[in-house]
Design a protein around this motif. Structure first.
Motif, PDB file in Angstrom:
ATOM      1  N   GLY A  34      34.208   9.954  75.005  1.00  0.00           N
ATOM      2  CA  GLY A  34      33.028   9.525  75.736  1.00  0.00           C
ATOM      3  C   GLY A  34      31.809   9.429  74.848  1.00  0.00           C
ATOM      4  N   TRP A  35      30.832   8.699  75.323  1.00  0.00           N
ATOM      5  CA  TRP A  35      29.513   8.620  74.704  1.00  0.00           C
ATOM      6  C   TRP A  35      28.479   9.105  75.720  1.00  0.00           C
ATOM      7  N   PHE A  36      27.555   9.896  75.232  1.00  0.00           N
ATOM      8  CA  PHE A  36      26.441  10.389  76.026  1.00  0.00           C
ATOM      9  C   PHE A  36      25.159  10.116  75.247  1.00  0.00           C
ATOM     10  N   ARG A  37      24.039  10.224  75.912  1.00  0.00           N
ATOM     11  CA  ARG A  37      22.766  10.056  75.210  1.00  0.00           C
ATOM     12  C   ARG A  37      21.724  11.007  75.791  1.00  0.00           C
ATOM     13  N   GLN A  38      20.743  11.303  74.967  1.00  0.00           N
ATOM     14  CA  GLN A  38      19.665  12.191  75.397  1.00  0.00           C
ATOM     15  C   GLN A  38      18.354  11.714  74.809  1.00  0.00           C
ATOM     16  N   ALA A  39      17.433  11.386  75.690  1.00  0.00           N
ATOM     17  CA  ALA A  39      16.091  10.983  75.276  1.00  0.00           C
ATOM     18  C   ALA A  39      15.188  12.217  75.266  1.00  0.00           C
ATOM     19  N   PRO A  40      14.107  12.189  74.497  1.00  0.00           N
ATOM     20  CA  PRO A  40      13.203  13.347  74.444  1.00  0.00           C
ATOM     21  C   PRO A  40      12.706  13.743  75.822  1.00  0.00           C
ATOM     22  N   GLY A  41      12.802  15.018  76.145  1.00  0.00           N
ATOM     23  CA  GLY A  41      12.317  15.512  77.426  1.00  0.00           C
ATOM     24  C   GLY A  41      13.231  15.243  78.595  1.00  0.00           C
ATOM     25  N   LYS A  42      14.407  14.663  78.324  1.00  0.00           N
ATOM     26  CA  LYS A  42      15.341  14.345  79.406  1.00  0.00           C
ATOM     27  C   LYS A  42      16.674  15.050  79.185  1.00  0.00           C
ATOM     28  N   GLU A  43      17.445  15.150  80.257  1.00  0.00           N
ATOM     29  CA  GLU A  43      18.762  15.750  80.144  1.00  0.00           C
ATOM     30  C   GLU A  43      19.751  14.768  79.520  1.00  0.00           C
ATOM     31  N   ARG A  44      20.809  15.321  78.947  1.00  0.00           N
ATOM     32  CA  ARG A  44      21.855  14.478  78.398  1.00  0.00           C
ATOM     33  C   ARG A  44      22.524  13.727  79.543  1.00  0.00           C
ATOM     34  N   GLU A  45      22.762  12.436  79.330  1.00  0.00           N
ATOM     35  CA  GLU A  45      23.353  11.630  80.389  1.00  0.00           C
ATOM     36  C   GLU A  45      24.583  10.883  79.893  1.00  0.00           C
ATOM     37  N   PHE A  46      25.493  10.667  80.804  1.00  0.00           N
ATOM     38  CA  PHE A  46      26.719   9.937  80.529  1.00  0.00           C
ATOM     39  C   PHE A  46      26.417   8.472  80.261  1.00  0.00           C
ATOM     40  N   VAL A  47      27.129   7.895  79.290  1.00  0.00           N
ATOM     41  CA  VAL A  47      26.991   6.474  78.984  1.00  0.00           C
ATOM     42  C   VAL A  47      28.300   5.737  79.272  1.00  0.00           C
ATOM     43  N   ALA A  48      29.393   6.198  78.650  1.00  0.00           N
ATOM     44  CA  ALA A  48      30.665   5.507  78.807  1.00  0.00           C
ATOM     45  C   ALA A  48      31.806   6.425  78.396  1.00  0.00           C
ATOM     46  N   THR A  49      32.992   6.136  78.924  1.00  0.00           N
ATOM     47  CA  THR A  49      34.175   6.884  78.540  1.00  0.00           C
ATOM     48  C   THR A  49      35.377   5.947  78.505  1.00  0.00           C
ATOM     49  N   VAL A  50      36.353   6.318  77.680  1.00  0.00           N
ATOM     50  CA  VAL A  50      37.582   5.535  77.556  1.00  0.00           C
ATOM     51  C   VAL A  50      38.750   6.502  77.559  1.00  0.00           C
ATOM     52  N   SER A  51      39.821   6.103  78.246  1.00  0.00           N
ATOM     53  CA  SER A  51      41.003   6.953  78.313  1.00  0.00           C
ATOM     54  C   SER A  51      41.724   6.972  76.972  1.00  0.00           C
ATOM     55  N   TRP A  52      42.685   7.900  76.844  1.00  0.00           N
ATOM     56  CA  TRP A  52      43.294   8.144  75.543  1.00  0.00           C
ATOM     57  C   TRP A  52      44.050   6.952  74.986  1.00  0.00           C
ATOM     58  N   LEU A  53      44.583   6.080  75.844  1.00  0.00           N
ATOM     59  CA  LEU A  53      45.253   4.882  75.356  1.00  0.00           C
ATOM     60  C   LEU A  53      44.317   3.675  75.314  1.00  0.00           C
TER      61      LEU A  53
END
Length: 123
Positions: A34-53
């Motif tokens: 998965g990819w997550f992101r966090q901007a200054p002053g904000k909580e970490r948020e989900f961006v995208a995920t991919v299954s193992w295959l």
């Protein structure tokens, strides 16, 4: 598992960047990523995920149709192609690996995290 993210940088609004995340070992192909992101002053948020295959993906509504997550298990690497970037996409981006049985958007289900790579989008 150690994860090394790269590819961040400064880009103008409307531009593109491609993030990469390389894993340190061969069990990568058994992990949902998965990819997550966090901007200054904000909580970490989900961006995208991919299954193992790589057959299943899931995106946050804010990036759907602009970002694409993919993986190359032969190279132990997951990618995030980001197009049509907006200033609100500015954040530190983190890749993560999950041993959960299904791909997931919940950060608590991820077992390994890479260091962040900064993405800055200027208006």
């Amino acid at each position: 598992v150690q994860l090394q993210a790269s590819g961040g940088g400064l880009v103008q609004a409307g531009g593109s960047l491609r993030l990469s995340c390389a894993a340190s070992e061969g069990t990568f192909s058994q992990l949902n990523m998965g990819w997550f992101r966090q901007a200054p002053g904000k909580e970490r948020e989900f961006v995208a995920t991919v299954s193992w295959l790589g057959r299943n993906t899931l995106y946050a509504d804010s990036v759907k149709d602009r970002f694409t997550i993919s993986r190359d298990n032969a190279k132990n690497t997951v990618y995030l192609q980001m197009n049509s970037l907006k200033p609100e996409d500015t954040a530190a981006y983190y890749c993560a690996a999950s041993r959960a049985s299904s791909y997931t958007r919940a950060p608590g289900n991820y077992d390994f995290w890479g260091q962040g790579t900064q993405v800055t989008v200027s208006s």
